[in-house]
Design a protein around this motif. Structure first.
Motif, PDB file in Angstrom:
ATOM      1  N   ASP A 521       0.798  -1.230   0.000  1.00 21.46           N
ATOM      2  CA  ASP A 521       0.000   0.000   0.000  1.00 21.46           C
ATOM      3  C   ASP A 521       0.831   1.282   0.000  1.00 21.46           C
ATOM      4  OD1 ASP A 521       0.694  -1.168   2.457  1.00 21.46           O
ATOM      5  OD2 ASP A 521      -0.701   0.113   3.558  1.00 21.46           O
ATOM      6  N   ILE A 522       2.013   1.241   0.661  1.00 17.64           N
ATOM      7  CA  ILE A 522       2.787   2.483   0.790  1.00 17.64           C
ATOM      8  C   ILE A 522       3.257   2.982  -0.583  1.00 17.64           C
ATOM      9  CG2 ILE A 522       4.843   3.549   1.820  1.00 17.64           C
ATOM     10  CD1 ILE A 522       4.578   1.439   4.088  1.00 17.64           C
ATOM     11  N   SER A 523       3.828   2.068  -1.367  1.00 11.00           N
ATOM     12  CA  SER A 523       4.309   2.520  -2.679  1.00 11.00           C
ATOM     13  C   SER A 523       3.136   2.829  -3.611  1.00 11.00           C
ATOM     14  CB  SER A 523       5.268   1.501  -3.303  1.00 11.00           C
ATOM     15  OG  SER A 523       4.919   0.201  -2.966  1.00 11.00           O
ATOM     16  N   TRP A 524       2.012   2.147  -3.387  1.00  9.72           N
ATOM     17  CA  TRP A 524       0.811   2.442  -4.196  1.00  9.72           C
ATOM     18  C   TRP A 524       0.392   3.896  -3.969  1.00  9.72           C
ATOM     19  CZ3 TRP A 524      -4.805   1.563  -2.460  1.00  9.72           C
ATOM     20  CH2 TRP A 524      -5.693   1.720  -3.523  1.00  9.72           C
ATOM     21  N   ARG A 525       0.355   4.292  -2.689  1.00  6.55           N
ATOM     22  CA  ARG A 525      -0.034   5.669  -2.374  1.00  6.55           C
ATOM     23  C   ARG A 525       0.981   6.658  -2.957  1.00  6.55           C
ATOM     24  NH1 ARG A 525      -0.356   5.037   3.147  1.00  6.55           N
ATOM     25  NH2 ARG A 525      -1.705   3.221   3.164  1.00  6.55           N
ATOM     26  N   MET A 526       2.261   6.258  -2.865  1.00 10.11           N
ATOM     27  CA  MET A 526       3.301   7.131  -3.417  1.00 10.11           C
ATOM     28  C   MET A 526       3.126   7.282  -4.920  1.00 10.11           C
ATOM     29  SD  MET A 526       6.991   6.672  -1.617  1.00 10.11           S
ATOM     30  CE  MET A 526       7.982   6.489  -3.089  1.00 10.11           C
ATOM     31  N   ARG A 527       2.815   6.149  -5.593  1.00  7.68           N
ATOM     32  CA  ARG A 527       2.619   6.217  -7.053  1.00  7.68           C
ATOM     33  C   ARG A 527       1.436   7.111  -7.393  1.00  7.68           C
ATOM     34  NH1 ARG A 527       3.791   0.732  -6.748  1.00  7.68           N
ATOM     35  NH2 ARG A 527       1.599   0.125  -6.895  1.00  7.68           N
ATOM     36  N   LYS A 528       0.378   6.971  -6.612  1.00  4.78           N
ATOM     37  CA  LYS A 528      -0.807   7.788  -6.898  1.00  4.78           C
ATOM     38  C   LYS A 528      -0.499   9.279  -6.733  1.00  4.78           C
ATOM     39  CE  LYS A 528      -4.141   5.563  -4.574  1.00  4.78           C
ATOM     40  NZ  LYS A 528      -5.471   5.089  -4.167  1.00  4.78           N
ATOM     41  N   ALA A 529       0.306   9.580  -5.708  1.00  4.69           N
ATOM     42  CA  ALA A 529       0.645  10.975  -5.445  1.00  4.69           C
ATOM     43  C   ALA A 529       1.519  11.555  -6.549  1.00  4.69           C
ATOM     44  CB  ALA A 529       1.360  11.082  -4.097  1.00  4.69           C
ATOM     45  N   THR A 530       2.343  10.710  -7.176  1.00  2.00           N
ATOM     46  CA  THR A 530       3.294  11.225  -8.165  1.00  2.00           C
ATOM     47  C   THR A 530       2.881  10.891  -9.592  1.00  2.00           C
ATOM     48  OG1 THR A 530       4.606   9.225  -7.853  1.00  2.00           O
ATOM     49  CG2 THR A 530       5.278  11.159  -6.593  1.00  2.00           C
ATOM     50  N   GLY A 531       1.688  10.279  -9.742  1.00  2.00           N
ATOM     51  CA  GLY A 531       1.181   9.986 -11.084  1.00  2.00           C
ATOM     52  C   GLY A 531       1.891   8.834 -11.781  1.00  2.00           C
ATOM     53  N   GLN A 532       2.589   7.978 -10.995  1.00  2.00           N
ATOM     54  CA  GLN A 532       3.250   6.831 -11.629  1.00  2.00           C
ATOM     55  C   GLN A 532       2.307   5.637 -11.662  1.00  2.00           C
ATOM     56  OE1 GLN A 532       6.497   7.213  -8.792  1.00  2.00           O
ATOM     57  NE2 GLN A 532       7.903   6.937 -10.505  1.00  2.00           N
ATOM     58  N   LYS A 533       2.655   4.663 -12.514  1.00  2.00           N
ATOM     59  CA  LYS A 533       1.809   3.474 -12.607  1.00  2.00           C
ATOM     60  C   LYS A 533       2.654   2.203 -12.545  1.00  2.00           C
ATOM     61  CE  LYS A 533      -2.402   4.884 -14.938  1.00  2.00           C
ATOM     62  NZ  LYS A 533      -2.381   6.208 -14.347  1.00  2.00           N
ATOM     63  N   ALA A 534       2.066   1.181 -11.916  1.00  2.00           N
ATOM     64  CA  ALA A 534       2.626  -0.160 -11.956  1.00  2.00           C
ATOM     65  C   ALA A 534       1.408  -1.069 -12.056  1.00  2.00           C
ATOM     66  CB  ALA A 534       3.444  -0.458 -10.705  1.00  2.00           C
ATOM     67  N   PRO A 535       0.989  -1.369 -13.296  1.00  2.00           N
ATOM     68  CA  PRO A 535      -0.344  -1.966 -13.504  1.00  2.00           C
ATOM     69  C   PRO A 535      -0.628  -3.177 -12.620  1.00  2.00           C
ATOM     70  CG  PRO A 535       0.672  -1.431 -15.598  1.00  2.00           C
ATOM     71  CD  PRO A 535       1.702  -1.137 -14.556  1.00  2.00           C
ATOM     72  N   VAL A 536       0.324  -4.075 -12.458  1.00  2.00           N
ATOM     73  CA  VAL A 536       0.039  -5.274 -11.664  1.00  2.00           C
ATOM     74  C   VAL A 536      -0.111  -4.914 -10.184  1.00  2.00           C
ATOM     75  CG1 VAL A 536       0.892  -7.525 -10.914  1.00  2.00           C
ATOM     76  CG2 VAL A 536       1.230  -6.788 -13.302  1.00  2.00           C
ATOM     77  N   ALA A 537       0.880  -4.212  -9.647  1.00  2.00           N
ATOM     78  CA  ALA A 537       0.829  -3.849  -8.222  1.00  2.00           C
ATOM     79  C   ALA A 537      -0.387  -2.962  -7.948  1.00  2.00           C
ATOM     80  CB  ALA A 537       2.121  -3.150  -7.816  1.00  2.00           C
ATOM     81  N   ASP A 538      -0.691  -2.057  -8.883  1.00  2.00           N
ATOM     82  CA  ASP A 538      -1.873  -1.195  -8.699  1.00  2.00           C
ATOM     83  C   ASP A 538      -3.139  -2.043  -8.627  1.00  2.00           C
ATOM     84  OD1 ASP A 538      -0.207   0.955  -8.798  1.00  2.00           O
ATOM     85  OD2 ASP A 538      -0.745   1.582 -10.837  1.00  2.00           O
ATOM     86  N   ALA A 539      -3.261  -3.023  -9.540  1.00  4.30           N
ATOM     87  CA  ALA A 539      -4.460  -3.876  -9.580  1.00  4.30           C
ATOM     88  C   ALA A 539      -4.580  -4.677  -8.282  1.00  4.30           C
ATOM     89  CB  ALA A 539      -4.397  -4.812 -10.785  1.00  4.30           C
ATOM     90  N   LEU A 540      -3.468  -5.158  -7.775  1.00  4.97           N
ATOM     91  CA  LEU A 540      -3.497  -5.903  -6.505  1.00  4.97           C
ATOM     92  C   LEU A 540      -4.034  -5.009  -5.390  1.00  4.97           C
ATOM     93  CD1 LEU A 540      -0.036  -7.760  -6.719  1.00  4.97           C
ATOM     94  CD2 LEU A 540      -2.284  -8.869  -6.712  1.00  4.97           C
ATOM     95  N   CYS A 541      -3.529  -3.787  -5.339  1.00  5.56           N
ATOM     96  CA  CYS A 541      -3.947  -2.867  -4.280  1.00  5.56           C
ATOM     97  C   CYS A 541      -5.425  -2.486  -4.437  1.00  5.56           C
ATOM     98  CB  CYS A 541      -3.072  -1.621  -4.278  1.00  5.56           C
ATOM     99  SG  CYS A 541      -1.408  -1.959  -3.675  1.00  5.56           S
ATOM    100  N   GLU A 542      -5.833  -2.256  -5.689  1.00  7.33           N
ATOM    101  CA  GLU A 542      -7.239  -1.911  -5.907  1.00  7.33           C
ATOM    102  C   GLU A 542      -8.159  -3.038  -5.438  1.00  7.33           C
ATOM    103  OE1 GLU A 542      -7.012  -0.786 -10.026  1.00  7.33           O
ATOM    104  OE2 GLU A 542      -5.896   1.015  -9.398  1.00  7.33           O
TER     105      GLU A 542
END
Ligand code: NAI
Length: 687
Positions: A521-542
């Motif tokens: 979750d921590i890097s997911w939030r960081m990615r969201k804040a900075t507009g980055q994407k990691a499709p697999v990790a993002d999907a897991l978190c979602e």
């Protein structure tokens, strides 16, 4: 003269005099052999003492002779000549007798040491085994199990301990040579105790075998532990001369063994990594008595534990009372866990907690010599803290940041004293992980770096001085690997395949299980804040799969801790692939391994080219100590040299073409080294 002789009455005193550590180079070996022969031939000599000039008896082999053909007489022969001497030979240890130096003393007929001396066989740390009779004489002298433990550990024993263990015959407070002379004289004409002639009682076998089994299990990839075990077995089973020949054979084999070479590489790399390029030799460390740590979160607490364990009290600072209490009780909870497991006493816990002074407000850092900031990873927060610290901290205090990624120059710019600002990048859990990246910013003063290195050593960390860039050395390379994990999972690999590949390579844990453990979750939030994407990790978190703590991440954790492959993840991956228009395919373990490791090496090359790391070996130390890169592979850059840079460049090129991923294309320096047949260790031939 590297070996001197003088007579004290009827005792010949042979002194190794080869500054700085009396290393046993060829001239020394020949000198000792000659003097032992001469003393035996001299009718006026009744007994012999062997000692070292200066602070050492001898630190052992001359490492500059490593890798070269050994010149006669080799050390085992010199040891044999001493043991066979008709006249008694007594070793007098004014200081350390290590490795070959220790083996020399084991072949003497008695050993006397100054109380400040130490003895040890550290060969195991160099991927080797004692090669001049250590594996044969020490078990005969003190018993197989005790000898094996000492050789396996590699740490030297202080004189008193060595006396208790039966290695030394006496320990004296002063005049060690005089004591040895008197003892040698008392032995003259009597039957001598020749270590090689002793036998090991068969009933020691069982206890030794149990220790051997445990050691082999603990370090299954080790090249030298099996050899050590076999040599001690030979001490039980074979006649002395035959067992000595067996030891020699094992030793010579290890000198050429790839894993042994890798272990040696890491050993020397560890010593080199802390060197501060261009700091004048006489640079003095600043005095650090008081340490303040700002932020009592995960890292601040762990950093505090590192300092107090080494006896350095800390002031632990938080914004408010609640956060402070939370932080301090988390540290206490950590100790409670150790107490419950029996690895710490209540008294020790109280002692350590007593060294932590929890305070609210930055003012508490006013008289600290070193301030380590470990607040949230946000530039505005860091700048605010450093701006305030600039007004509060005393003159000459070192201001350090534990940032993982942020620009240390920008943080330093929030102060009027950027020369005092440095990055001290600890790894999580900070009380356990050995690595400390010491980040040198543009204006960091050399004495600040020298101080940081000394402090790191004091608290048992492995310092590596690195340059300032996003993610520094370790995390910058890790990002390349993480990128490929995403791509491999999207192209068709499953988490369990990705992890298995790296475990086969030698990592204890694969990247997916690792991410689950750390939490997604921590890097997911960081990615969201900075507009980055990691499709697999993002999907897991979602899908709420935040990792082990959520019971699900890349894996399913039915019992809360054991990762099992999850069909739901397979479906999720299929969706991610489809959304990107990728047709999933079977990916070989070889491709997975190469695509995870080679891009890191590629990034390491850029890091070298930019001067972020001064030496490729520094990068290896970072990966061995910060990320559990298998030590026996020598770190990523050493591994690359062994595999061959040409092969690595070709594979990267091929993967880049096949996947259209330009980040995989070989970096210019890698291409250049590959084309010219160069290596990271040696650079380009002739250039
Ligand atoms: P955390 O969120 O656990 O702890 C941060 C603490 O700082 C909190 O307790 C917070 O109350 C406190 N804090 C915030 N502003 C403050 C202020 N102005 N004054 C005093 N206290 C303040 O974060 P964590 O994980 O400990 O990270 C801290 C730093 O260490 C970050 O820069 C992070 O990037 C870095 N780091 C983190 C690693 C990790 O694995 N967690 C590894 C290496 C570095």
């Amino acid at each position: 003269m590297s070996v001197e002789i003088n007579k004290q009455g009827d005792v010949a005193v042979i002194t190794i005099n080869n500054p700085a550590v009396n290393a046993l180079g060829h001239a020394v070996r020949a000198g000792i052999a000659d003097q032992i022969a001469a003393a035996n031939a001299d009718a006026a000599v009744a007994a012999i003492v062997l000692t070292g000039a200066g602070r050492f008896f001898s630190a052992g082999a001359d490492i500059s002779e490593f890798g070269k053909a050994s010149q006669e007489p080799i050390l085992p022969a010199v040891c044999q000549a001493i043991e066979d001497s008709a006249k008694p030979v007594v070793a007098a240890l004014p200081g350390p007798a290590l490795g070959g130096g220790c083996e020399l003393t084991l072949s003497c007929h008695a050993r006397i040491a100054l109380a400040t001396a130490e003895v040890g066989l550290p060969e195991v740390k160099l991927g080797l085994i004692p090669g001049a009779g250590g594996t044969q004489r020490l078990p005969r002298l003190i018993g197989a199990k005790a000898a094996f433990a000492i050789m396996l550990d590699g740490e030297p024993l202080k004189a008193k301990k060595a006396l208790d263990a039966g290695i030394l015959d006496a320990v004296v407070e002063s005049d060690v040579v005089a004591a040895a002379v008197a003892h040698a004289r008392s032995l003259a004409g009597k039957p001598l105790r020749r270590t090689g002639a002793l036998t090991i009682p068969a009933e020691q076998r069982e206890a030794f075998e149990a220790a051997a089994t445990a050691a082999l299990k603990k370090d299954p990839e080790s090249p030298n532990v099996p050899a050590l075990v076999d040599c001690v077995r030979a001490a039980f089973d074979k006649p002395f001369a035959e067992a000595m020949a067996f030891e020699r054979e094992q030793f010579v084999k290890l000198l050429k063994n790839e894993r042994s070479i890798a272990l040696r590489h890491v050993f020397f790399a560890e010593r080199g990594a802390a060197r501060v390029a261009d700091a004048p030799k006489d640079t003095k460390a600043r005095n650090v008595g008081k340490v303040a740590i700002i932020g009592a979160g995960t890292m601040g607490g762990g950093i505090a534990m590192s300092f107090v364990a080494a006896g350095v009290p800390v002031i632990l600072i938080e914004n408010d009372k609640e956060a402070l209490e939370r932080g301090v009780s988390r540290v206490a909870g950590n100790y409670d866990f150790s107490v419950s497991r029996g690895s710490m006493t209540e008294a020790r816990k109280a002692e350590l907690m007593g060294r932590i002074d929890g305070r609210v407000g930055l003012e508490a850092a006013a008289d600290a010599d070193l301030v380590i900031e470990a607040v949230f990873e946000e530039m505005t927060v860091k700048k605010d803290v450093f701006g305030k610290l600039d007004k509060i901290a005393k003159k000459g205090a070192i201001l350090a940041t534990n940032t993982s990624y942020l620009n240390v120059d920008d943080i330093a710019a929030a102060t009027a004293r950027p020369a005092d600002v440095v990055g001290l990048h600890f790894f999580s859990p900070a009380n356990v992980m050995k690595l400390l990246e010491i980040v040198r910013a543009k204006h960091t003063a050399p004495d600040v770096l020298v101080t940081a290195v000394a402090l790191a050593r004091k608290i048992g960390k492995m310092p590596v001085v690195v340059g300032n860039c996003h993610g520094f050395v370790g995390n910058r390379m890790l990002a390349r690997r993480s990128q490929q994990v995403e791509r491999l999972l999207t192209e068709g690999a499953l988490p369990q395949q990705v992890d298995a590949a790296l475990r086969t390579f030698g990592f204890r844990m694969g990247p997916c299980a690792m991410s689950d453990l750390a939490g997604l979750d921590i890097s997911w939030r960081m990615r969201k804040a900075t507009g980055q994407k990691a499709p697999v990790a993002d999907a897991l978190c979602e899908a709420g799969r935040f990792g082990q703590k959520a019971g699900r991440g890349y894996y399913l954790y039915q019992d809360g801790r054991t990762p099992t492959p999850d069909p739901e993840v397979e479906q999720l991956l299929a969706k991610v692939s489809a959304a990107q228009g990728v047709t999933r395919r079977a990916i070989s373990e070889e491709e997975i391994t190469q695509r995870l490791i080679y891009p890191m090496i590629n990034e390491g090359t850029r890091i070298l080219a930019e001067g972020i790391a001064a030496r490729s070996a520094d990068i290896d130390v970072v990966w061995v100590h910060g990320y559990n890169f298998p030590r026996w592979r020598g770190g990523p850059m050493h591994y690359a040299d062994q595999v061959g840079l040409k092969h690595i460049a070709e594979r990267l090129e091929a993967y880049s073409k096949a996947t259209g991923d330009e980040s995989l294309a070989p970096a210019p320096l890698l291409r250049e080294l590959a084309d010219k047949g160069g290596s990271f260790a040696k650079g380009t031939p002739g250039g």
